[in-house]
Motif scaffolding. Structure first.
Motif, PDB file in Angstrom:
ATOM      1  N   THR A 113       0.859  -1.175   0.000  1.00  0.00           N
ATOM      2  CA  THR A 113       0.000   0.000   0.000  1.00  0.00           C
ATOM      3  C   THR A 113       0.900   1.231   0.000  1.00  0.00           C
ATOM      4  O   THR A 113       1.781   1.348   0.850  1.00  0.00           O
ATOM      5  CB  THR A 113      -0.907   0.022   1.252  1.00  0.00           C
ATOM      6  OG1 THR A 113      -1.626  -1.204   1.294  1.00  0.00           O
ATOM      7  CG2 THR A 113      -1.868   1.184   1.217  1.00  0.00           C
ATOM      8  N   PRO A 114       0.700   2.138  -0.955  1.00  0.00           N
ATOM      9  CA  PRO A 114       1.536   3.341  -0.981  1.00  0.00           C
ATOM     10  C   PRO A 114       1.352   4.168   0.287  1.00  0.00           C
ATOM     11  O   PRO A 114       0.282   4.147   0.901  1.00  0.00           O
ATOM     12  CB  PRO A 114       1.024   4.123  -2.196  1.00  0.00           C
ATOM     13  CG  PRO A 114       0.237   3.143  -2.993  1.00  0.00           C
ATOM     14  CD  PRO A 114      -0.250   2.098  -2.041  1.00  0.00           C
ATOM     15  N   ASP A 115       2.400   4.884   0.674  1.00  0.00           N
ATOM     16  CA  ASP A 115       2.332   5.752   1.841  1.00  0.00           C
ATOM     17  C   ASP A 115       1.539   6.996   1.456  1.00  0.00           C
ATOM     18  O   ASP A 115       2.020   7.845   0.703  1.00  0.00           O
ATOM     19  CB  ASP A 115       3.742   6.136   2.296  1.00  0.00           C
ATOM     20  CG  ASP A 115       3.730   6.957   3.573  1.00  0.00           C
ATOM     21  OD1 ASP A 115       2.637   7.175   4.138  1.00  0.00           O
ATOM     22  OD2 ASP A 115       4.814   7.377   4.002  1.00  0.00           O
ATOM     23  N   VAL A 116       0.315   7.070   1.952  1.00  0.00           N
ATOM     24  CA  VAL A 116      -0.545   8.214   1.636  1.00  0.00           C
ATOM     25  C   VAL A 116      -0.807   9.057   2.880  1.00  0.00           C
ATOM     26  O   VAL A 116      -1.770   9.796   2.954  1.00  0.00           O
ATOM     27  CB  VAL A 116      -1.885   7.767   1.003  1.00  0.00           C
ATOM     28  CG1 VAL A 116      -1.657   7.205  -0.388  1.00  0.00           C
ATOM     29  CG2 VAL A 116      -2.598   6.759   1.891  1.00  0.00           C
ATOM     30  N   ARG A 117       0.072   8.902   3.859  1.00  0.00           N
ATOM     31  CA  ARG A 117      -0.016   9.661   5.112  1.00  0.00           C
ATOM     32  C   ARG A 117      -1.337   9.451   5.827  1.00  0.00           C
ATOM     33  O   ARG A 117      -1.913  10.373   6.387  1.00  0.00           O
ATOM     34  CB  ARG A 117       0.252  11.139   4.872  1.00  0.00           C
ATOM     35  CG  ARG A 117       1.631  11.379   4.352  1.00  0.00           C
ATOM     36  CD  ARG A 117       1.866  12.838   4.113  1.00  0.00           C
ATOM     37  NE  ARG A 117       3.137  13.000   3.449  1.00  0.00           N
ATOM     38  CZ  ARG A 117       4.120  13.730   3.936  1.00  0.00           C
ATOM     39  NH1 ARG A 117       3.988  14.385   5.056  1.00  0.00           N
ATOM     40  NH2 ARG A 117       5.246  13.831   3.281  1.00  0.00           N
ATOM     41  N   SER A 118      -1.820   8.241   5.745  1.00  0.00           N
ATOM     42  CA  SER A 118      -3.061   7.890   6.430  1.00  0.00           C
ATOM     43  C   SER A 118      -2.848   6.554   7.121  1.00  0.00           C
ATOM     44  O   SER A 118      -2.714   5.526   6.455  1.00  0.00           O
ATOM     45  CB  SER A 118      -4.219   7.779   5.438  1.00  0.00           C
ATOM     46  OG  SER A 118      -5.333   7.173   6.057  1.00  0.00           O
ATOM     47  N   ASP A 119      -2.789   6.580   8.443  1.00  0.00           N
ATOM     48  CA  ASP A 119      -2.625   5.334   9.184  1.00  0.00           C
ATOM     49  C   ASP A 119      -3.788   4.388   8.933  1.00  0.00           C
ATOM     50  O   ASP A 119      -3.610   3.184   8.820  1.00  0.00           O
ATOM     51  CB  ASP A 119      -2.514   5.614  10.689  1.00  0.00           C
ATOM     52  CG  ASP A 119      -1.173   6.247  11.046  1.00  0.00           C
ATOM     53  OD1 ASP A 119      -0.211   6.092  10.264  1.00  0.00           O
ATOM     54  OD2 ASP A 119      -1.101   6.893  12.108  1.00  0.00           O
ATOM     55  N   THR A 120      -5.000   4.932   8.826  1.00  0.00           N
ATOM     56  CA  THR A 120      -6.176   4.090   8.592  1.00  0.00           C
ATOM     57  C   THR A 120      -6.054   3.351   7.268  1.00  0.00           C
ATOM     58  O   THR A 120      -6.335   2.162   7.189  1.00  0.00           O
ATOM     59  CB  THR A 120      -7.464   4.927   8.625  1.00  0.00           C
ATOM     60  OG1 THR A 120      -7.533   5.592   9.882  1.00  0.00           O
ATOM     61  CG2 THR A 120      -8.692   4.063   8.438  1.00  0.00           C
ATOM     62  N   ALA A 121      -5.619   4.039   6.213  1.00  0.00           N
ATOM     63  CA  ALA A 121      -5.464   3.385   4.908  1.00  0.00           C
ATOM     64  C   ALA A 121      -4.449   2.257   4.994  1.00  0.00           C
ATOM     65  O   ALA A 121      -4.680   1.159   4.499  1.00  0.00           O
ATOM     66  CB  ALA A 121      -5.056   4.393   3.845  1.00  0.00           C
ATOM     67  N   ARG A 122      -3.325   2.504   5.627  1.00  0.00           N
ATOM     68  CA  ARG A 122      -2.276   1.482   5.711  1.00  0.00           C
ATOM     69  C   ARG A 122      -2.669   0.333   6.637  1.00  0.00           C
ATOM     70  O   ARG A 122      -2.208  -0.783   6.471  1.00  0.00           O
ATOM     71  CB  ARG A 122      -0.957   2.101   6.122  1.00  0.00           C
ATOM     72  CG  ARG A 122      -0.409   3.004   5.012  1.00  0.00           C
ATOM     73  CD  ARG A 122       1.011   3.434   5.230  1.00  0.00           C
ATOM     74  NE  ARG A 122       1.974   2.368   5.355  1.00  0.00           N
ATOM     75  CZ  ARG A 122       2.573   1.746   4.332  1.00  0.00           C
ATOM     76  NH1 ARG A 122       2.250   2.054   3.102  1.00  0.00           N
ATOM     77  NH2 ARG A 122       3.477   0.814   4.549  1.00  0.00           N
ATOM     78  N   GLN A 123      -3.528   0.596   7.616  1.00  0.00           N
ATOM     79  CA  GLN A 123      -3.956  -0.476   8.518  1.00  0.00           C
ATOM     80  C   GLN A 123      -5.030  -1.348   7.891  1.00  0.00           C
ATOM     81  O   GLN A 123      -5.073  -2.542   8.133  1.00  0.00           O
ATOM     82  CB  GLN A 123      -4.495   0.106   9.826  1.00  0.00           C
ATOM     83  CG  GLN A 123      -3.425   0.673  10.718  1.00  0.00           C
ATOM     84  CD  GLN A 123      -4.008   1.425  11.895  1.00  0.00           C
ATOM     85  OE1 GLN A 123      -5.225   1.518  12.053  1.00  0.00           O
ATOM     86  NE2 GLN A 123      -3.151   1.971  12.731  1.00  0.00           N
ATOM     87  N   THR A 124      -5.924  -0.771   7.112  1.00  0.00           N
ATOM     88  CA  THR A 124      -7.040  -1.542   6.573  1.00  0.00           C
ATOM     89  C   THR A 124      -6.765  -2.126   5.189  1.00  0.00           C
ATOM     90  O   THR A 124      -7.408  -3.086   4.802  1.00  0.00           O
ATOM     91  CB  THR A 124      -8.331  -0.697   6.519  1.00  0.00           C
ATOM     92  OG1 THR A 124      -8.087   0.476   5.740  1.00  0.00           O
ATOM     93  CG2 THR A 124      -8.797  -0.302   7.908  1.00  0.00           C
TER      94      THR A 124
END
Length: 153
Positions: A113-124
Motif C-alpha cells: 500500500t503506498p504511503d498516503v499519510r493515512s494510518d487508517t489506509a495502511r492499517q485496513t
C-alpha cells in the motif's frame, strides 16, 4: 512439478465492489455469500455497523464496507450481497454492492500500500493488485472490524 511450485505461491481472493471501487479479501476468510436482507439496528453503533443479522442461530454484525472506508453509504438494493467472513472466531458480514470474481495471483503481484499519510489506509489495506486496467485493494479484515482508533491485535 512446476505446477506444484506455482500453486504454492498463488493466493486466492474474492473481489467485490463497495462504494463503486474494487476490494478483495483472502478467500480463506470467506464462509459464504448471501443476498441482502434487512438487519436489526443497534443503538449507539458506529455509522459503518448497519446492525445485526441472524445467521443460523448466531447473531453477527453487518458492516457497510463503503461507509467503513469513508465512502458514501451503500444504497439499499436487492442486488446487494453480504460477504460472510471469519476473523479468528468472530463471524462478520460485509455489505457490498456485488461480488466480482475469484482472483488467483502470485505473491509477487501484490504491491505494498503506498504511503498516503493515512494510518487508517495502511492499517485496513494490506496491498494492491493490478487487474486488467484497474486495481483491487486487499483488505485486512482484522483492521476493518476493530473499533476505530484501536490497533488490530
Amino acid at each position: 512439478m512446476a505446477n506444484t511450485d506455482l500453486a504454492e505461491t498463488d493466493l486466492e481472493f474474492v473481489t467485490f465492489s463497495a462504494g463503486g471501487q474494487s476490494f478483495s479479501i483472502d478467500i480463506g476468510q470467506v464462509r459464504e455469500i448471501r443476498r441482502w436482507s434487512p438487519v436489526t439496528p443497534l443503538p449507539h453503533a458506529p455509522d459503518e455497523v448497519l446492525g445485526v443479522m441472524n445467521l443460523r442461530g448466531s447473531v453477527i454484525p453487518i458492516y457497510d464496507l463503503a461507509a467503513r472506508f469513508g465512502l458514501d453509504r451503500t444504497p439499499e438494493s436487492p442486488r446487494n450481497v453480504v460477504v460472510i467472513a471469519m476473523h479468528g472466531s468472530q463471524t462478520v458480514g460485509l455489505l457490498v454492492e456485488a461480488v466480482s470474481e475469484i482472483l488467483s495471483v502470485g505473491r509477487e503481484r501484490i504491491q505494498e500500500t503506498p504511503d498516503v499519510r493515512s494510518d487508517t489506509a495502511r492499517q485496513t489495506i494490506t496491498g494492491v493488485i493490478t487487474v486488467d486496467e484497474g486495481m483491487t485493494r486487499v483488505i485486512d479484515l482484522a483492521a476493518v472490524v476493530q473499533p476505530r482508533g484501536k490497533a488490530a491485535a
